[in-house]
Design a protein around this motif. Structure first.
Motif, PDB file in Angstrom:
ATOM      1  N   LEU A 180      -5.708   0.775   3.284  1.00 40.37           N
ATOM      2  CA  LEU A 180      -4.008   0.679   3.438  1.00 40.37           C
ATOM      3  C   LEU A 180      -4.167  -0.032   2.568  1.00 40.37           C
ATOM      4  O   LEU A 180      -3.962  -1.633   2.146  1.00 40.37           O
ATOM      5  CB  LEU A 180      -3.859   0.217   4.972  1.00 40.37           C
ATOM      6  CG  LEU A 180      -3.783   0.331   5.970  1.00 40.37           C
ATOM      7  CD1 LEU A 180      -4.154  -0.294   7.465  1.00 40.37           C
ATOM      8  CD2 LEU A 180      -3.048   2.580   6.122  1.00 40.37           C
ATOM      9  N   CYS A 201       2.559   6.572   5.681  1.00 44.44           N
ATOM     10  CA  CYS A 201       2.523   6.123   7.031  1.00 44.44           C
ATOM     11  C   CYS A 201       3.766   5.557   7.585  1.00 44.44           C
ATOM     12  O   CYS A 201       4.318   4.243   7.173  1.00 44.44           O
ATOM     13  CB  CYS A 201       1.175   5.687   8.165  1.00 44.44           C
ATOM     14  SG  CYS A 201      -0.412   6.010   7.781  1.00 44.44           S
ATOM     15  N   ALA A 202       5.134   6.014   8.522  1.00 49.22           N
ATOM     16  CA  ALA A 202       6.050   5.439   8.800  1.00 49.22           C
ATOM     17  C   ALA A 202       6.459   6.788  10.175  1.00 49.22           C
ATOM     18  O   ALA A 202       5.788   7.263  10.189  1.00 49.22           O
ATOM     19  CB  ALA A 202       6.968   5.313   8.164  1.00 49.22           C
ATOM     20  N   VAL A 242       0.788  -0.752  12.380  1.00 47.26           N
ATOM     21  CA  VAL A 242       0.247   0.878  11.658  1.00 47.26           C
ATOM     22  C   VAL A 242      -1.701   0.373  11.596  1.00 47.26           C
ATOM     23  O   VAL A 242      -1.906   1.850  12.203  1.00 47.26           O
ATOM     24  CB  VAL A 242       1.129   1.412   9.996  1.00 47.26           C
ATOM     25  CG1 VAL A 242      -0.080   2.640   9.355  1.00 47.26           C
ATOM     26  CG2 VAL A 242       2.170   1.912  10.670  1.00 47.26           C
ATOM     27  N   SER A 243      -1.686  -0.652  11.228  1.00 52.18           N
ATOM     28  CA  SER A 243      -3.019  -0.068  10.962  1.00 52.18           C
ATOM     29  C   SER A 243      -3.186  -0.368  12.421  1.00 52.18           C
ATOM     30  O   SER A 243      -4.510   0.689  12.485  1.00 52.18           O
ATOM     31  CB  SER A 243      -3.450  -1.750  10.531  1.00 52.18           C
ATOM     32  OG  SER A 243      -3.667  -2.527  11.382  1.00 52.18           O
ATOM     33  N   THR A 273       1.805   1.671   3.685  1.00 50.70           N
ATOM     34  CA  THR A 273       2.758   1.549   4.879  1.00 50.70           C
ATOM     35  C   THR A 273       3.251   0.454   4.648  1.00 50.70           C
ATOM     36  O   THR A 273       3.169  -0.932   4.029  1.00 50.70           O
ATOM     37  CB  THR A 273       1.886   0.868   6.275  1.00 50.70           C
ATOM     38  OG1 THR A 273       2.206   0.497   7.337  1.00 50.70           O
ATOM     39  CG2 THR A 273       0.318  -0.733   5.393  1.00 50.70           C
ATOM     40  N   THR A 331       0.024  -2.519   1.608  1.00 49.68           N
ATOM     41  CA  THR A 331       1.276  -2.665   2.117  1.00 49.68           C
ATOM     42  C   THR A 331       2.664  -2.623   1.414  1.00 49.68           C
ATOM     43  O   THR A 331       2.084  -3.293  -0.250  1.00 49.68           O
ATOM     44  CB  THR A 331       0.834  -3.722   2.997  1.00 49.68           C
ATOM     45  OG1 THR A 331       0.473  -5.317   2.116  1.00 49.68           O
ATOM     46  CG2 THR A 331       0.178  -4.081   4.185  1.00 49.68           C
TER      47      THR A 331
END
Length: 260
Positions: free
Chosen positions: A176, A198-199, A148-149, A142, A178
């Motif tokens: 996750l 994730c995006a 996102v989290s 992410t 980063t």
């Protein structure tokens, strides 16, 4: 005669002050807009031309014109510096793929949305992953500075995959990781350093193909808004201008121009 001359001098001084004051009207000013430095089709900085190109940059120009400003000054930001540009007074408003969330609405004034998107999880087709359940025990990339989290935890909890939306519950299900840029994140999923990323769809769509795919459904709805400082005199004007640009077809025309 002296009294008349004195009166003329006073009137002249008043007129000069009035003229000076009129130069501070929006039409004589520059609107400072914080925009993303590297988001394909939305806002990209061209170093050789020393300018920004993209849907949101064009939207900023249209917004400034609608508000009566003569020019736009772009302030380039990355995802985790967007809010700081407003907090530090470096920008009058923010047009930078900034999604509407309750937390952001509590800190800033947000316009009505000008663009609608979804948060998506992208994986390599070779993983054979199909659903969120397949992410258990995985490393998921992410971008730093995004929410996102929180939204991913909410989706996983709603599906019964984790017991609550807490960071602890999320961390027990997946890890996750980063990244500072989308390019780094994409490279990481390609070489296997992370299992997924994730995006928003507008970011990941160009990567989808024979080697990359989405999981079966989005994990969030993303409504992009223009943000202004809380209580700013500009806030309602910006909101009204966004409404006008949507109603008169300007936003749709820019979306078609940039194929988004």
């Amino acid at each position: 005669m002296l009294a008349a001359a004195a009166a003329l001098l006073v009137f002249g001084a008043f007129a000069l002050v009035a003229c000076a004051g009129s130069s501070s009207a929006p039409g004589g000013n520059t609107l400072k807009v914080a925009v993303r430095e590297g988001l394909t089709k939305f806002s990209t900085y061209n170093e050789s031309a020393n300018t920004f190109y993209g849907f949101e940059d064009d939207l900023a120009k249209e917004l400034a014109a609608q508000l009566g400003y003569a020019d736009v000054e772009f302030v380039g930001v990355v995802a985790n510096e967007r809010e700081k540009a407003l907090d530090d007074g470096k920008a009058d408003c923010l047009i930078a793929a900034f999604s509407e969330t309750p937390d952001r609405a509590s800190k800033y004034d947000l316009s009505e949305p000008y663009y609608y998107d979804n948060g998506r999880v992208m994986v390599a087709t070779s993983t054979l992953f199909e659903s969120f359940a397949d992410l258990q025990g995985c490393r998921v990339g992410t971008l730093r500075g995004t929410d996102v989290s929180e939204v991913l935890a909410s989706t996983l909890a709603r599906k019964g995959l984790i017991p609550s939306t807490s960071a602890t519950s999320l961390a027990q299900f997946l890890t996750l990781v980063t990244f500072e840029s989308y390019a780094d994140m994409y490279q990481a999923v390609q070489n296997g350093r992370v299992d997924a990323l994730c995006a928003d769809g507008c970011i990941t769509l160009p990567w989808i193909g024979s080697e990359m795919k989405y999981l079966d459904e989005p994990y969030s709805e993303e409504n992009y808004v223009v943000a202004t400082p809380k209580g700013s005199a500009l806030s309602e004007k910006v909101n009204q201008a966004v409404q006008t640009l949507k109603e008169n077809g300007t936003v749709q025309r820019l979306m078609e121009k940039w194929d988004i």
